[in-house]
Write a protein that holds these residues in place. Structure first.
Motif, PDB file in Angstrom:
ATOM      1  N   THR A 228       0.772  59.741  21.603  1.00  0.00           N
ATOM      2  CA  THR A 228       2.179  59.348  21.660  1.00  0.00           C
ATOM      3  C   THR A 228       2.395  58.155  22.584  1.00  0.00           C
ATOM      4  O   THR A 228       3.275  57.335  22.358  1.00  0.00           O
ATOM      5  N   ARG A 229       1.569  58.050  23.627  1.00  0.00           N
ATOM      6  CA  ARG A 229       1.838  57.017  24.626  1.00  0.00           C
ATOM      7  C   ARG A 229       0.600  56.737  25.480  1.00  0.00           C
ATOM      8  O   ARG A 229      -0.147  57.655  25.805  1.00  0.00           O
ATOM      9  N   ALA A 230       0.407  55.460  25.793  1.00  0.00           N
ATOM     10  CA  ALA A 230      -0.649  55.112  26.754  1.00  0.00           C
ATOM     11  C   ALA A 230       0.035  54.554  27.988  1.00  0.00           C
ATOM     12  O   ALA A 230       0.702  53.520  27.918  1.00  0.00           O
ATOM     13  N   GLU A 231      -0.099  55.276  29.089  1.00  0.00           N
ATOM     14  CA  GLU A 231       0.439  54.759  30.357  1.00  0.00           C
ATOM     15  C   GLU A 231      -0.647  53.919  30.995  1.00  0.00           C
ATOM     16  O   GLU A 231      -1.751  54.399  31.253  1.00  0.00           O
ATOM     17  N   LYS A 284       2.945  55.039  21.069  1.00  0.00           N
ATOM     18  CA  LYS A 284       2.171  55.411  19.865  1.00  0.00           C
ATOM     19  C   LYS A 284       0.937  54.511  19.691  1.00  0.00           C
ATOM     20  O   LYS A 284       0.772  53.802  18.681  1.00  0.00           O
ATOM     21  N   PRO A 285       0.061  54.501  20.662  1.00  0.00           N
ATOM     22  CA  PRO A 285      -1.085  53.570  20.588  1.00  0.00           C
ATOM     23  C   PRO A 285      -2.026  53.934  19.431  1.00  0.00           C
ATOM     24  O   PRO A 285      -2.175  55.108  19.090  1.00  0.00           O
ATOM     25  N   VAL A 286      -2.619  52.916  18.854  1.00  0.00           N
ATOM     26  CA  VAL A 286      -3.691  53.162  17.888  1.00  0.00           C
ATOM     27  C   VAL A 286      -4.930  53.421  18.740  1.00  0.00           C
ATOM     28  O   VAL A 286      -5.338  52.563  19.531  1.00  0.00           O
ATOM     29  N   LEU A 287      -5.483  54.607  18.625  1.00  0.00           N
ATOM     30  CA  LEU A 287      -6.565  54.982  19.536  1.00  0.00           C
ATOM     31  C   LEU A 287      -7.919  54.427  19.080  1.00  0.00           C
ATOM     32  O   LEU A 287      -8.155  54.220  17.895  1.00  0.00           O
ATOM     33  N   TRP A 288      -8.789  54.234  20.047  1.00  0.00           N
ATOM     34  CA  TRP A 288     -10.184  53.825  19.815  1.00  0.00           C
ATOM     35  C   TRP A 288     -11.030  55.093  19.722  1.00  0.00           C
ATOM     36  O   TRP A 288     -10.861  56.006  20.532  1.00  0.00           O
ATOM     37  N   TYR A 297     -10.431  50.559  17.072  1.00  0.00           N
ATOM     38  CA  TYR A 297      -9.321  49.615  17.198  1.00  0.00           C
ATOM     39  C   TYR A 297      -9.239  49.102  18.634  1.00  0.00           C
ATOM     40  O   TYR A 297      -9.336  49.867  19.591  1.00  0.00           O
ATOM     41  N   ARG A 298      -9.034  47.786  18.743  1.00  0.00           N
ATOM     42  CA  ARG A 298      -8.878  47.223  20.098  1.00  0.00           C
ATOM     43  C   ARG A 298      -7.644  46.330  20.154  1.00  0.00           C
ATOM     44  O   ARG A 298      -7.418  45.531  19.246  1.00  0.00           O
ATOM     45  N   TYR A 299      -6.889  46.484  21.196  1.00  0.00           N
ATOM     46  CA  TYR A 299      -5.729  45.611  21.433  1.00  0.00           C
ATOM     47  C   TYR A 299      -6.205  44.358  22.156  1.00  0.00           C
ATOM     48  O   TYR A 299      -7.090  44.442  23.004  1.00  0.00           O
ATOM     49  N   GLU A 300      -5.583  43.244  21.851  1.00  0.00           N
ATOM     50  CA  GLU A 300      -5.860  42.072  22.677  1.00  0.00           C
ATOM     51  C   GLU A 300      -4.768  42.006  23.732  1.00  0.00           C
ATOM     52  O   GLU A 300      -3.594  41.747  23.426  1.00  0.00           O
ATOM     53  N   LEU A 301      -5.124  42.309  24.955  1.00  0.00           N
ATOM     54  CA  LEU A 301      -4.150  42.302  26.052  1.00  0.00           C
ATOM     55  C   LEU A 301      -4.337  41.020  26.868  1.00  0.00           C
ATOM     56  O   LEU A 301      -5.467  40.620  27.168  1.00  0.00           O
ATOM     57  N   VAL A 302      -3.206  40.416  27.194  1.00  0.00           N
ATOM     58  CA  VAL A 302      -3.249  39.090  27.815  1.00  0.00           C
ATOM     59  C   VAL A 302      -2.445  39.109  29.118  1.00  0.00           C
ATOM     60  O   VAL A 302      -1.365  39.697  29.180  1.00  0.00           O
ATOM     61  N   ALA A 303      -2.994  38.470  30.141  1.00  0.00           N
ATOM     62  CA  ALA A 303      -2.223  38.236  31.374  1.00  0.00           C
ATOM     63  C   ALA A 303      -2.075  36.719  31.528  1.00  0.00           C
ATOM     64  O   ALA A 303      -3.066  35.989  31.457  1.00  0.00           O
ATOM     65  N   ASN A 304      -0.839  36.268  31.697  1.00  0.00           N
ATOM     66  CA  ASN A 304      -0.586  34.839  31.916  1.00  0.00           C
ATOM     67  C   ASN A 304      -0.054  34.640  33.324  1.00  0.00           C
ATOM     68  O   ASN A 304       0.708  35.471  33.830  1.00  0.00           O
ATOM     69  N   LEU A 305      -0.421  33.520  33.903  1.00  0.00           N
ATOM     70  CA  LEU A 305       0.153  33.154  35.191  1.00  0.00           C
ATOM     71  C   LEU A 305       1.087  31.973  34.941  1.00  0.00           C
ATOM     72  O   LEU A 305       0.663  30.946  34.392  1.00  0.00           O
ATOM     73  N   LEU A 306       2.372  32.151  35.305  1.00  0.00           N
ATOM     74  CA  LEU A 306       3.358  31.115  35.019  1.00  0.00           C
ATOM     75  C   LEU A 306       3.847  30.480  36.318  1.00  0.00           C
ATOM     76  O   LEU A 306       3.998  31.173  37.335  1.00  0.00           O
ATOM     77  N   LEU A 307       4.081  29.179  36.230  1.00  0.00           N
ATOM     78  CA  LEU A 307       4.698  28.471  37.348  1.00  0.00           C
ATOM     79  C   LEU A 307       5.853  27.686  36.744  1.00  0.00           C
ATOM     80  O   LEU A 307       5.648  26.890  35.822  1.00  0.00           O
TER      81      LEU A 307
END
Ligand code: BMA
Length: 859
Positions: A228-231, A284-288, A297-307
């Motif tokens: 149901t959820r990924a914390e 509702k994550p698609v589980l691996w 299944y793998r999510y592409e998770l991105v971290a951006n640094l903004l200025l």
């Protein structure tokens, strides 16, 4: 005019590039030179590489994998070596705020000089380094020079000072110095590999320059996961050169192309490194899932640094969302050890992995891909990265994520005690932190284990008397063990990857006593080291079998790469030089062989039979472990692969060729297994299912060696459930044999689903040597399938029972792979084998060689 315009355009392009936030200069490949410090002659080198491979390329040493050459290259590790590379930088290229050399791995005692300034001293091949060097870089020529000090000369004084010989039985040196160096233990020799103590720049090196601030690392921590959820929590490490107000933005790239923002997080950056923890959730994550249970299944998770709303750095990872639990706790049967993924217990099928080469930079991405392809083809869902090798490269873990192969990750300590002085422990602390951080985002990473076999060795290997340790020495060595494996490593795991399972040593229980088989994981070496027969696998079943094995020789194609015809005798110098467990090795293979089989007629027949022997032994073990589910919840055989060409416990040789074992594993690890075994005078037929649920028929038959049916039975419409092992049929052997000689009867059981004959298993009532096999007549027809390129079909038909039919091609490259091999053909049976090859069917037909068990005997 054209020229002027082009130059102006180029200048602009360079200028614009220099305005970029970051820039990476690849410092690998050619342009490097190396030199022996006491010689001072500079010669071309390759980076990443090792001193040995560079010497080999310059024809200064013979190939240590051939003949007895290993012996003559032992001088290399007693020398110091230098590497250098010159490259140019333009004035404008020095304008970045930060310019750092990044070393992914230096093997091992390395002093790094940039333009003659000492910028780094490294003493651990397993750690990576980032070194700010802007102040030493100049416009024009720059020189990077790395001095690799001999690991032997560096560590000898430590030994002389300690006055203790560490119990490193696998270290093939006169004085075991391997314990002092944080360097792959197997480099110093093991019971399946040579002693080749390397030095060199073994992993990539870059010059990475950036402005203002950069994202160093993101830990995508999975706090609580269900369907149901990924914390989640992103732990973002940022390094800043220019303090100020920035924003961290998290995104989830979706397959549909959008980039929904998961979080926007304003941060005030100080100069230096800082960590931010940003909670977020995926509904509702698609589980691996591991292979065989669902998709990877793998999510592409991105971290951006903004200025000021402008993206100045970005970092992305492919993250499989899953919950992994190792259930290791007391239960009514003893102490469990099993893996649960997303709440479901799963039986682990796999093997122990050692490095694929003594010269690690030769392990290319292609080789990693082929290795994982083979694991998948063999129905693996777990691999153990064993503690005497290396923490593998990123590609390995990425493939594990992609293919759904869970990784059991040892820390790199095996089969000996280690020093426990402050410098050593600090070094290990850094190594653990570095590698946990590198690997913790991988969905496949299932557990961390402190070491291989040290805890059982302390109790059972007689070290105190064997090495004549005083009580004081012995106590202090054990205290060192506790500090390292029960305090420091678990602390590092808890700090950098909280929640992941850690245990201090594998196995938890030893193989000697029956009661030990009720607790945790076990390495059962009664077969081979204890010289018990293969049948002992049926009665020595632990809760999780993390090691067991039997040796064989690599095939003749591989033997020909290191030996000549004159060496074709297991006791020749060359063959013995390649047998790294000399006390037992070839004698054990021969003893077991003559127990189960007749004498082979010549050396190639011995090699073939050694593989059949090994495969049959492991089949007994794997089937016993799977039948015993859920008491036993995993089977990892020793060992998947080799680091050089020689006899060993592997199923896949140094060149990636499959031994008989690998084909047998592929059968025995199938998601549905039919297994026959004699228990208390009864022939029992079991069916083990991983995921399948549905109806099946079980067809059983017994026949004589000419194919005349003497008994048969069918069980109809049986309900099979997933994750289960059931005994479906039991019968007194006498009722089948009806007074016949057991050596002259064949039994098989087969599953039939939707009218298709599927998984089958043949059973013989007597050892192979007692069977009076006749030479079968095999009809062979090759053809090319209409729609498939690069494939030839080989149709085989036998008039009589043909055991362990082995197909090979003269001088075929390693990639030529028969989809099935070493199989039994029942009397009158036809089977079609797929062969990957670009050759024409006629050529294959001509070059095809077929061996059978009967044909390998001397008579
Ligand atoms: C196991 C391993 C290795 C060794 C193998 C075969 O215990 O952990 O140390 O190579 O046995 O002896």
């Amino acid at each position: 005019m054209k020229y002027i315009l082009l130059s102006a355009w180029l200048c602009l392009a360079v200028f614009m590039n220099l305005q970029a936030q970051d820039h990476t200069v690849n410092l690998m490949g050619s342009g490097w030179e190396f030199s022996r410090t006491d010689e001072g002659v500079w010669r071309p080198a390759t980076v990443p590489g090792t001193v040995h491979t560079d010497l080999l390329a310059q024809h200064l040493i013979p190939d240590p994998f051939i003949g007895t050459n290993e012996k003559v290259v032992q001088w290399v590790d007693k020398k110091d070596w230098e590497y250098r590379k010159k490259w140019k930088l333009k004035k404008q290229e020095l304008n970045f705020d930060v310019m750092a050399l990044e070393f992914k791995g230096l093997d091992t005692y390395a002093d790094v000089y940039l333009n003659n300034h000492l910028v780094l001293q490294s003493s651990n091949m397993f750690v990576s380094h980032v070194v700010n060097v802007k102040e030493w870089l100049v416009a024009g020529d720059n020189e990077l020079r790395i001095l690799f000090k001999s690991p032997i000369k560096t560590d000898m004084p430590k030994f002389l000072q300690d006055q203790v010989i560490y119990p490193a039985g696998n270290d093939a040196s006169d004085i075991p110095l391997s314990v002092y160096a944080r360097k792959a233990p197997y480099h110093y020799g093991w019971d399946w590999g040579p002693r080749l103590v390397t030095s060199g720049i073994w992993r990539p090196v870059y010059l990475h320059s950036w402005n203002r601030a950069t994202i160093r690392d993101v830990y995508w921590q999975q706090l609580k996961v269900d369907s149901t959820r990924a914390e989640m929590q992103a732990e973002v490490t940022v390094e800043a050169a220019v303090p100020g107000e920035y924003t961290l933005q998290l995104q989830k790239k979706s397959a549909r192309g959008g980039e929904p923002s998961l979080a926007l997080f304003p941060v005030t950056l100080q100069a230096g490194t800082q960590v931010f923890k940003i909670p977020f959730a995926i509904e509702k994550p698609v589980l691996w899932w591991p292979a065989g249970m669902g998709d990877q299944y793998r999510y592409e998770l991105v971290a951006n640094l903004l200025l000021s709303k402008k993206k100045i750095d970005t970092h992305s990872d492919k993250i499989g969302i899953r919950a992994i639990e190792i259930v290791n706790k007391p239960d009514s049967l003893g102490e469990s050890f099993y893996v649960k993924v997303n709440g479901r217990p799963v039986f682990m099928k796999g093997a122990n992995y050692i490095p694929q080469d003594n010269f690690l930079p030769r392990v290319t991405a292609d080789k990693q891909e082929q290795l994982f392809h083979d694991m998948t083809a063999s129905h693996f869902n777990m691999v153990r990265v064993w503690g005497g090798g290396v923490y593998e490269d990123d590609k390995f873990y990425d493939l594990a994520d992609q293919k759904g192969i869970l990784v059991w990750q040892d820390f790199m300590f095996a089969c000996t005690l280690y020093p426990s002085d402050t410098a050593f422990l600090e070094n290990v602390k850094q190594e653990a932190a570095d590698n946990i951080r590198r690997l913790r985002n991988h969905a496949s990473l299932a557990l961390w284990c402190g070491n291989n076999e040290i805890a059982v060795a302390i109790k059972n290997w007689g070290w105190q008397s064997g090495y004549a340790y005083t009580n004081k020495q012995w106590d202090s060595l054990q205290q060192g063990y506790d500090l390292l494996f029960r305090t420091i490593l678990p602390q590092q795991v808890a700090t950098y990857q909280p929640g992941v399972f850690y245990f201090h040593s594998s196995p938890i229980s030893n193989w000697g006593k029956p009661e030990e088989f009720t607790r945790g994981d076990n390495h059962y070496w009664g077969v081979w080291h204890g010289m018990e027969w293969f049948e002992a696998f049926n009665t020595h079943i632990p809760r999780f079998m993390s090691e067991y094995g039997f040796q064989s020789f690599p095939g003749m194609e591989t033997i020909r790469t290191f030996a000549t015809k004159d060496d074709y005798d297991i006791f020749s110098n060359v063959m013995q030089a390649h047998q790294k467990s000399p006390a037992k090795g070839n004698t054990a293979i021969k003893t077991y062989m003559l127990h189960y089989y007749r004498e082979p007629k010549d050396f190639p027949a011995f090699v073939y039979l050694s593989q059949v022997l090994q495969a049959e032994g492991m089949k007994v073990a794997i089937e016993a472990h799977r039948r015993a589910m859920p008491y036993c919840m995993g089977t990892l055989y020793w060992q998947l692969n080799d680091c050089w060409p020689g006899p060993s416990w592997s199923g896949r040789d140094y060149n990636g060729r499959w031994k008989a074992l690998q084909y047998y594993v592929k059968e025995a690890f199938k998601p549905r297994l039919v297994s026959n075994v004699i228990e208390n005078g009864q022939l029992n037929t079991w069916v083990v299912t991983d995921e399948y649920q549905g109806k099946a028929d079980l067809v059983m038959s017994a026949m004589d060696l000419n194919g005349k049916t003497i008994w048969q039975k069918e069980l109809k419409d049986i309900q099979l459930n997933s994750n289960a092992s059931v005994k479906l049929h039991a019968i007194d052997t006498a009722a089948i044999l009806q007074g016949r000689n057991p050596a002259m009867v064949i039994f098989y059981a087969q599953l039939r689903i939707d009218n298709k004959d599927l998984e089958r298993n043949i059973f013989y009532f007597a050892p192979a040597k007692e069977m009076k096999l006749e030479v079968p007549h095999l009809e062979v027809v090759t053809s090319k399938p209409a729609k498939e390129n690069g494939v030839v079909y080989i149709r085989l038909k036998s008039d009589k029972l043909a055991r362990n039919v082995y197909l090979s091609l003269d001088n075929a490259p390693a990639a030529t792979h028969f989809e099935e091999n070493y199989f039994d053909l029942l009397p009158g049976e036809t089977r079609t084998i797929r062969l990957q090859t670009t050759q024409l069917p006629e050529i294959v037909q001509q070059a095809l060689k077929i061996t059978t068990l009967e044909a390998s005997y001397k008579h």
